[in-house]
Design a protein around this motif. Structure first.
Motif, mmCIF file in Angstrom:
data_model
loop_
_atom_site.group_PDB
_atom_site.id
_atom_site.type_symbol
_atom_site.label_atom_id
_atom_site.label_comp_id
_atom_site.label_asym_id
_atom_site.label_seq_id
_atom_site.Cartn_x
_atom_site.Cartn_y
_atom_site.Cartn_z
ATOM 1 N N PRO A 41 0.831 -1.216 0.000
ATOM 2 C CA PRO A 41 0.000 0.000 0.000
ATOM 3 C C PRO A 41 0.858 1.257 0.000
ATOM 4 N N GLY A 42 0.545 2.149 -0.917
ATOM 5 C CA GLY A 42 1.252 3.412 -0.991
ATOM 6 C C GLY A 42 2.629 3.344 -1.619
ATOM 7 N N LYS A 43 2.996 2.175 -2.127
ATOM 8 C CA LYS A 43 4.319 2.015 -2.729
ATOM 9 C C LYS A 43 4.201 1.567 -4.177
ATOM 10 N N GLU A 44 5.279 1.747 -4.914
ATOM 11 C CA GLU A 44 5.309 1.303 -6.291
ATOM 12 C C GLU A 44 5.512 -0.218 -6.364
ATOM 13 N N ARG A 45 5.086 -0.778 -7.466
ATOM 14 C CA ARG A 45 5.302 -2.202 -7.686
ATOM 15 C C ARG A 45 6.804 -2.458 -7.826
ATOM 16 N N GLU A 46 7.297 -3.506 -7.181
ATOM 17 C CA GLU A 46 8.721 -3.815 -7.255
ATOM 18 C C GLU A 46 8.923 -5.261 -7.679
ATOM 19 N N LEU A 47 10.010 -5.488 -8.390
ATOM 20 C CA LEU A 47 10.371 -6.832 -8.817
ATOM 21 C C LEU A 47 11.103 -7.509 -7.670
ATOM 22 N N VAL A 48 10.648 -8.694 -7.277
ATOM 23 C CA VAL A 48 11.286 -9.380 -6.147
ATOM 24 C C VAL A 48 12.050 -10.621 -6.563
ATOM 25 N N ALA A 49 11.672 -11.249 -7.666
ATOM 26 C CA ALA A 49 12.360 -12.459 -8.089
ATOM 27 C C ALA A 49 12.173 -12.652 -9.588
ATOM 28 N N HIS A 50 13.187 -13.201 -10.215
ATOM 29 C CA HIS A 50 13.195 -13.377 -11.664
ATOM 30 C C HIS A 50 13.831 -14.713 -11.995
ATOM 31 N N ILE A 51 13.279 -15.402 -12.991
ATOM 32 C CA ILE A 51 13.876 -16.646 -13.464
ATOM 33 C C ILE A 51 13.946 -16.579 -14.987
ATOM 34 N N THR A 52 15.112 -16.865 -15.528
ATOM 35 C CA THR A 52 15.280 -16.831 -16.974
ATOM 36 C C THR A 52 14.755 -18.121 -17.598
ATOM 37 N N SER A 53 14.670 -18.132 -18.911
ATOM 38 C CA SER A 53 14.233 -19.346 -19.607
ATOM 39 C C SER A 53 15.230 -20.479 -19.399
ATOM 40 N N GLY A 54 16.463 -20.133 -19.026
ATOM 41 C CA GLY A 54 17.476 -21.136 -18.749
ATOM 42 C C GLY A 54 17.536 -21.555 -17.296
ATOM 43 N N GLY A 55 16.651 -21.008 -16.486
ATOM 44 C CA GLY A 55 16.578 -21.418 -15.087
ATOM 45 C C GLY A 55 17.451 -20.623 -14.124
ATOM 46 N N ILE A 56 18.079 -19.563 -14.611
ATOM 47 C CA ILE A 56 18.887 -18.720 -13.725
ATOM 48 C C ILE A 56 17.959 -17.800 -12.945
ATOM 49 N N THR A 57 18.208 -17.697 -11.659
ATOM 50 C CA THR A 57 17.341 -16.904 -10.797
ATOM 51 C C THR A 57 18.073 -15.691 -10.228
ATOM 52 N N ASN A 58 17.311 -14.657 -9.971
ATOM 53 C CA ASN A 58 17.825 -13.446 -9.325
ATOM 54 C C ASN A 58 16.766 -12.930 -8.368
ATOM 55 N N TYR A 59 17.235 -12.305 -7.296
ATOM 56 C CA TYR A 59 16.329 -11.855 -6.248
ATOM 57 C C TYR A 59 16.668 -10.447 -5.787
ATOM 58 N N ALA A 60 15.644 -9.741 -5.359
ATOM 59 C CA ALA A 60 15.878 -8.471 -4.695
ATOM 60 C C ALA A 60 16.596 -8.741 -3.383
ATOM 61 N N ASP A 61 17.421 -7.804 -2.971
ATOM 62 C CA ASP A 61 18.180 -8.004 -1.736
ATOM 63 C C ASP A 61 17.265 -8.259 -0.545
ATOM 64 N N SER A 62 16.099 -7.651 -0.562
ATOM 65 C CA SER A 62 15.192 -7.759 0.577
ATOM 66 C C SER A 62 14.632 -9.165 0.766
ATOM 67 N N VAL A 63 14.689 -10.004 -0.262
ATOM 68 C CA VAL A 63 14.113 -11.347 -0.162
ATOM 69 C C VAL A 63 15.150 -12.438 -0.385
ATOM 70 N N LYS A 64 16.356 -12.072 -0.723
ATOM 71 C CA LYS A 64 17.396 -13.049 -1.022
ATOM 72 C C LYS A 64 17.627 -13.961 0.178
ATOM 73 N N GLY A 65 17.658 -15.250 -0.096
ATOM 74 C CA GLY A 65 17.856 -16.221 0.978
ATOM 75 C C GLY A 65 16.569 -16.675 1.629
#
Length: 116
Positions: A41-65
């Protein structure tokens, strides 16, 4: 027209876990670069996790781990496993493509509330 459907959100206590799911019958996720986003609420949409078509993943620092994004090819679903949830994880969660590849129409999202 692609329709994304998110599910799995709930009210959970701090430290708890949830698994969110994303489905769409018009696309095959394993060929896409998919991501989970959230908007508090009151914040912009943020990307938290991403997975490529090759299965490589990336995470926002706030959710990593704590969060894990995955694709089930057999079920054609994208998941977000969320562990050790915190109150600041409270938001509506959405799935969509990574911004670099353009967005499909946004789904309705699924509400995650972390509170005691």
């Amino acid at each position: 027209q692609v329709q994304l459907v998110e599910s799995g959100g709930a009210l959970v206590q701090p430290g708890g876990s949830l698994r969110l799911s994303c489905a769409a019958s018009e696309i095959i996720f394993r060929f896409r670069h998919m991501a989970w986003y959230r908007q508090a609420p009151g914040k912009e949409r943020e990307l938290v996790a991403h997975i490529t078509s090759g299965g490589i993943t990336n995470y926002a620092d706030s959710v990593k781990g704590r969060f894990t994004i995955s694709v089930d090819n057999a079920k054609n679903a994208v998941y977000l496993q969320m562990n050790r949830l915190k109150p600041e994880d409270t938001a509506v969660y959405y799935c969509n493509q990574h911004p670099r590849y353009g967005f499909f129409n946004w789904g309705q999202g699924t509400q995650v509330t972390v509170s005691s």
